[in-house]
Design an enzyme around this catalytic site. Structure first.
Site, PDB file in Angstrom:
ATOM      1  N   ASP A  95      -3.616  -4.179  -9.005  1.00 27.21           N
ATOM      2  CA  ASP A  95      -3.426  -2.945  -8.220  1.00 27.21           C
ATOM      3  C   ASP A  95      -3.270  -1.655  -9.040  1.00 27.21           C
ATOM      4  O   ASP A  95      -2.396  -0.830  -8.718  1.00 27.21           O
ATOM      5  CB  ASP A  95      -2.213  -3.101  -7.291  1.00 27.21           C
ATOM      6  CG  ASP A  95      -2.340  -4.270  -6.334  1.00 27.21           C
ATOM      7  OD1 ASP A  95      -3.317  -5.023  -6.431  1.00 27.21           O
ATOM      8  OD2 ASP A  95      -1.436  -4.434  -5.496  1.00 27.21           O
ATOM      9  N   ASP A 154      -4.840  -3.618  -3.674  1.00 28.65           N
ATOM     10  CA  ASP A 154      -4.132  -3.543  -2.412  1.00 28.65           C
ATOM     11  C   ASP A 154      -5.141  -2.872  -1.470  1.00 28.65           C
ATOM     12  O   ASP A 154      -5.705  -1.820  -1.807  1.00 28.65           O
ATOM     13  CB  ASP A 154      -2.884  -2.670  -2.632  1.00 28.65           C
ATOM     14  CG  ASP A 154      -1.718  -3.037  -1.741  1.00 28.65           C
ATOM     15  OD1 ASP A 154      -1.586  -4.228  -1.365  1.00 28.65           O
ATOM     16  OD2 ASP A 154      -0.927  -2.125  -1.416  1.00 28.65           O
ATOM     17  N   LYS A 182      -6.457  -7.836  -1.281  1.00 31.95           N
ATOM     18  CA  LYS A 182      -5.295  -8.443  -0.623  1.00 31.95           C
ATOM     19  C   LYS A 182      -4.545  -7.404   0.191  1.00 31.95           C
ATOM     20  O   LYS A 182      -4.807  -6.204   0.066  1.00 31.95           O
ATOM     21  CB  LYS A 182      -4.373  -9.041  -1.675  1.00 31.95           C
ATOM     22  CG  LYS A 182      -3.939  -7.964  -2.624  1.00 31.95           C
ATOM     23  CD  LYS A 182      -2.930  -8.470  -3.580  1.00 31.95           C
ATOM     24  CE  LYS A 182      -2.398  -7.307  -4.356  1.00 31.95           C
ATOM     25  NZ  LYS A 182      -1.780  -6.291  -3.491  1.00 31.95           N
ATOM     26  N   HIS A 214      -0.713   3.675   2.248  1.00 26.99           N
ATOM     27  CA  HIS A 214      -1.297   3.734   0.905  1.00 26.99           C
ATOM     28  C   HIS A 214      -2.432   2.733   0.817  1.00 26.99           C
ATOM     29  O   HIS A 214      -2.478   1.769   1.593  1.00 26.99           O
ATOM     30  CB  HIS A 214      -0.230   3.387  -0.156  1.00 26.99           C
ATOM     31  CG  HIS A 214       0.328   2.001   0.045  1.00 26.99           C
ATOM     32  ND1 HIS A 214       1.331   1.733   0.943  1.00 26.99           N
ATOM     33  CD2 HIS A 214      -0.007   0.806  -0.493  1.00 26.99           C
ATOM     34  CE1 HIS A 214       1.591   0.433   0.943  1.00 26.99           C
ATOM     35  NE2 HIS A 214       0.784  -0.148   0.082  1.00 26.99           N
ATOM     36  N   CYS A 247       3.861  -6.696  -6.274  1.00 25.91           N
ATOM     37  CA  CYS A 247       2.637  -7.489  -6.383  1.00 25.91           C
ATOM     38  C   CYS A 247       2.502  -8.234  -7.700  1.00 25.91           C
ATOM     39  O   CYS A 247       1.993  -9.357  -7.726  1.00 25.91           O
ATOM     40  CB  CYS A 247       1.432  -6.610  -6.101  1.00 25.91           C
ATOM     41  SG  CYS A 247       1.399  -6.101  -4.361  1.00 25.91           S
TER      42      CYS A 247
HETATM   43  C1  VGL Z   1       2.661  -2.938  -3.734  1.00 27.64           C
HETATM   44  C2  VGL Z   1       4.304  -1.966  -2.465  1.00 27.64           C
HETATM   45  C3  VGL Z   1       3.482  -1.952  -1.371  1.00 27.64           C
HETATM   46  C4  VGL Z   1       2.216  -3.433  -5.068  1.00 27.64           C
HETATM   47  C5  VGL Z   1       1.826  -2.958  -2.648  1.00 27.64           C
HETATM   48  O1  VGL Z   1       0.986  -3.430  -5.349  1.00 27.64           O
HETATM   49  O2  VGL Z   1       3.079  -3.833  -5.870  1.00 27.64           O
HETATM   50  N1  VGL Z   1       3.906  -2.455  -3.642  1.00 27.64           N
HETATM   51  N2  VGL Z   1       2.245  -2.461  -1.482  1.00 27.64           N
HETATM   52 ZN    ZN Z   2       0.686  -2.212  -0.041  1.00 33.57          ZN
END
Ligand code: VGL
Ligand code: ZN
Length: 184
Positions: A9, A47, A87, A62, A128
């Site tokens: 991510d 993400d 994902k 996001h 993540c």
């Molecule tokens: C993530 C918060 C919300 C991450 C994804 O990629 O760690 N954190 N969505």
């Molecule tokens: Zn997220």
């Protein structure tokens, strides 16, 4: 036996100026770019959320599918990434782990390539990265997290540190970028 670098991510929305910025998130980019040439397998996750999802009850919207915020950080050497796993695509759950990717099954993919060691880097340490590394250990992969190449959201100030400790307890090897040798 082979190893892979797995970049979690590293997207605009998790970097300064993005919708859910991880403090200092973009600092992982040059470290990851140096690690990339030491691996013959380089994969990444994104993400990749729908516009409406329960996930956005916990977080500001996001990484919405197809938006600029969901693209890789522009300085990341994304030409080296051989496969991207998407994902968080469900409207119902968070999908923090790359093993929950819906475009391609990560475990099957790694096994088909004979990969036994997974080096996890990227964002964010406390969500993540943590869930992906814990899932990798559970599935029997020898798993490494490179400390200089991860950053935490830190909703609570110690979350990143606690996540590293929890991963270590679970059998993840916490290593330094300088100690990641050239290899296959
Ligand atoms: C993530 C918060 C919300 C991450 C994804 O990629 O760690 N954190 N969505
Ligand atoms: Zn997220």
């Amino acid at each position: 036996m082979s190893r892979a670098l797995f970049i979690v991510d590293v997207q605009n929305d998790f970097c300064p100026g993005g919708a859910l910025p991880v403090p200092d998130g973009d600092a992982v980019v040059p470290v990851i770019n140096v690690l990339i040439p030491r691996f013959s397998f380089v994969f990444a996750s994104k993400d990749w959320h729908p516009e409406h999802t329960k996930h956005f009850e916990k977080w500001p919207p996001h990484c919405i599918q197809g938006t600029r915020g969901a693209r890789f950080h522009p300085q990341l050497n994304r030409g080296a990434i051989q496969q991207v796993f998407l994902k968080g695509t469900s409207t119902e759950d968070d999908g923090y782990s790359a093993f929950e990717a819906t475009n391609r099954d990560l475990e099957t993919f790694l096994r088909q390539k004979g990969i036994t060691q997974l080096y996890v880097v990227g964002l964010a340490t406390d969500y993540c990265v943590k869930q992906t590394a814990l899932d990798a250990v559970r599935r029997g992969f020898e798993t490494f997290v490179v400390v200089e190449a991860v950053r935490a959201v830190n909703v609570q100030p110690e979350d990143g540190q606690k996540a590293l400790e929890m991963m270590q307890q679970a059998g993840v090897n916490i290593v330094h970028a300088d100690d990641v040798a050239n290899g296959s």
